[in-house]
Design a protein around this motif. Structure first.
Motif, short mmCIF file in Angstrom:
data_model
loop_
_atom_site.label_atom_id
_atom_site.label_comp_id
_atom_site.label_asym_id
_atom_site.label_seq_id
_atom_site.Cartn_x
_atom_site.Cartn_y
_atom_site.Cartn_z
N GLU A 61 65.44 -35.63 132.50
CA GLU A 61 66.16 -35.40 133.76
C GLU A 61 66.55 -36.73 134.42
O GLU A 61 67.62 -36.84 135.01
CB GLU A 61 65.29 -34.58 134.73
N ARG A 62 65.70 -37.74 134.27
CA ARG A 62 66.03 -39.05 134.85
C ARG A 62 67.24 -39.66 134.15
O ARG A 62 68.11 -40.26 134.81
CB ARG A 62 64.83 -39.99 134.74
N PHE A 63 67.31 -39.53 132.84
CA PHE A 63 68.47 -40.04 132.12
C PHE A 63 69.74 -39.29 132.52
O PHE A 63 70.81 -39.88 132.64
CB PHE A 63 68.25 -39.93 130.61
N VAL A 64 69.62 -37.98 132.73
CA VAL A 64 70.77 -37.18 133.17
C VAL A 64 71.21 -37.63 134.55
O VAL A 64 72.41 -37.83 134.80
CB VAL A 64 70.42 -35.68 133.16
N ASP A 65 70.26 -37.80 135.46
CA ASP A 65 70.59 -38.26 136.82
C ASP A 65 71.28 -39.62 136.79
O ASP A 65 72.26 -39.84 137.51
CB ASP A 65 69.32 -38.35 137.67
N GLN A 66 70.75 -40.51 135.97
CA GLN A 66 71.32 -41.86 135.89
C GLN A 66 72.76 -41.82 135.39
O GLN A 66 73.64 -42.50 135.93
CB GLN A 66 70.47 -42.72 134.97
N ALA A 67 73.01 -41.01 134.35
CA ALA A 67 74.36 -40.92 133.80
C ALA A 67 75.33 -40.31 134.81
O ALA A 67 76.47 -40.77 134.96
CB ALA A 67 74.34 -40.08 132.52
N ILE A 68 74.88 -39.28 135.53
CA ILE A 68 75.73 -38.66 136.55
C ILE A 68 76.04 -39.64 137.66
O ILE A 68 77.19 -39.73 138.14
CB ILE A 68 75.04 -37.39 137.11
N ASP A 69 75.06 -40.44 138.05
CA ASP A 69 75.29 -41.44 139.09
C ASP A 69 76.24 -42.54 138.60
O ASP A 69 77.12 -42.98 139.34
CB ASP A 69 73.96 -42.06 139.54
N TYR A 70 76.04 -42.99 137.37
CA TYR A 70 76.91 -44.02 136.80
C TYR A 70 78.37 -43.60 136.85
O TYR A 70 79.26 -44.40 137.15
CB TYR A 70 76.51 -44.27 135.34
N LEU A 71 78.63 -42.36 136.50
CA LEU A 71 80.01 -41.86 136.42
C LEU A 71 80.50 -41.26 137.73
O LEU A 71 81.58 -40.67 137.78
CB LEU A 71 80.13 -40.84 135.29
N LYS A 72 79.69 -41.38 138.79
CA LYS A 72 80.07 -40.91 140.13
C LYS A 72 80.45 -39.42 140.11
O LYS A 72 81.50 -39.01 140.61
CB LYS A 72 81.22 -41.76 140.68
N LEU A 73 79.54 -38.63 139.55
CA LEU A 73 79.77 -37.19 139.42
C LEU A 73 78.80 -36.36 140.26
O LEU A 73 78.80 -35.14 140.16
CB LEU A 73 79.62 -36.78 137.95
N LYS A 74 78.00 -37.01 141.08
CA LYS A 74 76.96 -36.32 141.81
C LYS A 74 77.51 -35.18 142.67
O LYS A 74 76.92 -34.10 142.74
CB LYS A 74 76.19 -37.31 142.70
N ASP A 75 78.64 -35.41 143.30
CA ASP A 75 79.18 -34.40 144.22
C ASP A 75 79.76 -33.19 143.50
O ASP A 75 80.01 -32.15 144.12
CB ASP A 75 80.25 -35.02 145.13
#
Length: 273
Positions: free
Chosen positions: A113-127
């Motif tokens: 889950e941490r790797f998924v969160d990091q990738a989503i944050d990197y690509l600015k997809l959180k929203d």
């Protein structure tokens, strides 16, 4: 290191990649450039084992590609193909989570889950992480697929035209992210790219292919040269120094009536690099 020796891809009597030999060094961004039909995507697909080779051999960190177990190879090397279409309804987060399958087999741990969160944050997809893929724009989908590849956390990342469907702003963001993960995380990125100025500004090494052969392979500084590029693409180039980078402009006589003969067709890149 990825070592390619005498690699050939043949369809019946037609050779699309011809006796290619090169070493792809760790810790760099290496870009494949060249005209359409030069064999860039085919070469990338053979290196990743998505496509069988007709002749030759690929080794990754000293192990012949055919001897890698699929699950272990998926922890070593990841690839984003040129076209990606899913017929299932998935959210962005669910798609990115697929990148962890070689490790979790679908049962995500806290580490996954941490790797998924990091990738989503990197690509600015959180929203939009809970939005469905089929509801996204082409650019948003592309960023989600790249996030999935980043979540896979492989040493080698292969990308076939990752800037497809991206506007200028998001294309720049993607290239900055790739530069960051190489510089900060020690990853090795190999990509097929059409925009010469993106290759110039963000690559360490460039492989220039023509008609299935390697025409040139060298440091970016030596490839971004008017004579070299003119030979590879069979058209005229001018190379300018701007902001510490080499920027290419290319011309086509008779395309339009311009006040200045040979007005450059690509100047936007100068403003965003």
């Amino acid at each position: 290191m990825i070592s390619v020796r005498n690699l050939t891809k043949r369809y019946e009597s037609k050779e699309v990649v011809k006796n290619v030999t090169l070493n792809i060094e760790k810790g760099y961004i290496t870009s494949f450039i060249g005209p359409n039909g030069a064999g860039k995507s085919t070469l990338l697909s053979m290196i990743s084992r998505l496509m069988d080779v007709s002749e030759g051999e690929v080794t990754i960190d000293g192990i012949t590609l055919k001897n890698w177990k699929s699950r272990e190879l998926a922890k070593k090397i990841s690839i984003l193909r040129q076209s990606n279409n899913l017929n299932v309804k998935l959210t962005v987060r669910e798609l990115v989570s697929f990148g962890r399958f070689p490790y979790s087999k679908g049962n995500l741990t806290e580490s996954d889950e941490r790797f998924v969160d990091q990738a989503i944050d990197y690509l600015k997809l959180k929203d939009i992480e809970n939005s469905y893929i089929n509801e996204l724009s082409g650019g948003q989908k592309q960023r989600a697929y790249i996030a999935m590849v980043l979540a896979q956390d492989t040493e080698y990342i292969l990308l076939d035209e990752p800037l497809n469907n991206l506007d200028m702003k998001h294309a720049v963001e993607i290239m900055k992210i790739l530069r960051k993960i190489v510089d900060d995380l020690g990853k090795t990125v190999v990509l097929v790219i059409h925009d010469i100025n993106f290759a110039s500004c963000y690559s360490d090494k460039i492989v220039a292919l023509q008609d299935g052969h390697i025409k040139y392979y060298d440091d970016t500084e030596n490839i971004i040269d008017a004579q070299v590029l003119s030979e590879v693409f069979d058209m005229e180039f001018d190379v300018h120094h701007l902001g510490g980078k080499k920027i290419c402009t290319y011309y086509q006589e008779g395309l339009c009536d311009c006040e200045v003969p040979g007005t450059p067709l690509t100047l936007l890149s100068k403003k965003v690099m």
